[in-house]
Motif scaffolding. Structure first.
Motif, short mmCIF file in Angstrom:
data_model
loop_
_atom_site.label_atom_id
_atom_site.label_comp_id
_atom_site.label_asym_id
_atom_site.label_seq_id
_atom_site.Cartn_x
_atom_site.Cartn_y
_atom_site.Cartn_z
N CYS A 141 2.41 0.33 1.59
CA CYS A 141 3.84 0.46 1.27
C CYS A 141 4.65 -0.64 1.94
CB CYS A 141 4.35 1.84 1.71
SG CYS A 141 3.61 3.21 0.80
N TRP A 142 4.05 -1.80 2.14
CA TRP A 142 4.74 -2.92 2.76
C TRP A 142 5.92 -3.38 1.91
CZ3 TRP A 142 4.97 -7.00 -0.48
CH2 TRP A 142 3.98 -7.10 -1.46
N TRP A 143 5.88 -3.07 0.61
CA TRP A 143 6.95 -3.49 -0.30
C TRP A 143 8.17 -2.58 -0.24
CZ3 TRP A 143 6.70 1.11 -2.51
CH2 TRP A 143 5.47 1.70 -2.70
N SER A 144 8.09 -1.53 0.56
CA SER A 144 9.21 -0.59 0.66
C SER A 144 10.45 -1.29 1.21
CB SER A 144 8.83 0.58 1.56
OG SER A 144 9.96 1.39 1.83
N ARG A 175 -0.15 -0.84 -8.45
CA ARG A 175 1.16 -1.43 -8.18
C ARG A 175 1.04 -2.87 -7.69
NH1 ARG A 175 6.30 1.00 -6.42
NH2 ARG A 175 7.58 -0.64 -5.49
N ASP A 184 12.51 -0.19 3.18
CA ASP A 184 12.68 0.18 4.58
C ASP A 184 11.66 -0.47 5.51
OD1 ASP A 184 14.76 1.86 3.77
OD2 ASP A 184 13.40 3.53 3.41
N ALA A 185 10.74 -1.26 4.93
CA ALA A 185 9.70 -1.89 5.76
C ALA A 185 10.33 -2.90 6.72
CB ALA A 185 8.67 -2.58 4.87
#
Length: 225
Positions: A19-22, A189, A24-25
């Protein structure tokens, strides 16, 4: 039972750090998270590379050491006694590529009852795409991707923009990694591409991080990448 499978998949995706693309990252550790996800895939999904190597050996009829350039571009010094005298796999693949990949499909822009200006624009767009194909040697590249799809199961071409122009380049199937759990319900994704690059070329492209590039370890089997 279905809920358990879904929960298990979600947990596995989370533990990969994918989820590095979040939004909030944390930006300062973005690169570390991306590399962490890639390292996880390289360590835990080795079966894909192992299958690629097996298929290459079947097609090339030789016991290649690895999928690295120095592992498959040079014939083994001691030929294997298990080599086939009649390599049916290579014959079928080469025949299929010769008969099917020789075609040169071309996208065309066509109007439906458009004005003269729209029709002229459509013709110019068709010429533009044809020019992009010619500039990038798209058809020879497509034949290569077709043959690799026959050998490995997938063939890839990377289309991107650089210096204001549309570029295309072949992608060796083993350069791409994706999470099989993330792809179980359809297209994943994220695709990760691990591509060897000469250290000097990388410094020329990113001079601001020259020190970091010089201090980074080389890829296995290379002293300058």
């Amino acid at each position: 039972m279905a809920n358990d499978a879904i929960s298990k998949a979600i947990d596995r995706v989370a533990e990969r750090g994918s989820c590095w693309w979040s939004p909030d990252a944390e930006k300062d550790i973005l690169a570390a998270r991306v590399m962490g996800a890639v390292d996880w895939l390289l360590s835990n999904q080795k079966y894909r590379s192992q299958a690629h190597l097996r298929h290459l050996r079947l097609y090339g009829n030789a016991e290649y050491r690895s999928l690295a350039p120095d592992g498959y571009m040079v014939q083994p010094a001691t030929p294997s006694t298990d080599r086939l005298r009649a390599n049916v796999i290579a014959a079928v693949i080469d025949t299929g590529a010769a008969k099917i990949a020789k075609n040169k499909p071309r996208p065309m822009f066509i109007t439906d009852g458009g004005s003269f200006a729209q029709q002229r624009r459509a013709k110019n767009l068709s010429k533009f795409v044809q020019g992009v194909f010619y500039e990038n040697n798209a058809y020879p590249m497509g034949r290569r991707a077709f043959r690799e799809a026959e050998i490995f199961g997938s063939g890839f071409i990377h289309v991107y923009s650089a210096e204001g122009r549309i570029k295309m380049e072949p992608v060796f199937p083993d350069e791409l990694q994706w999470d099989d759990w993330e792809a179980r319900w359809g297209a994943p994704r994220t695709f990760y591409r691990v591509k060897p690059v000469a250290r000097d070329a990388l410094i020329g492209k990113f001079p601001r991080v020259k020190r970091e590039i010089e201090d980074s370890p080389s890829m296995e089997g290379s002293t300058s990448s």
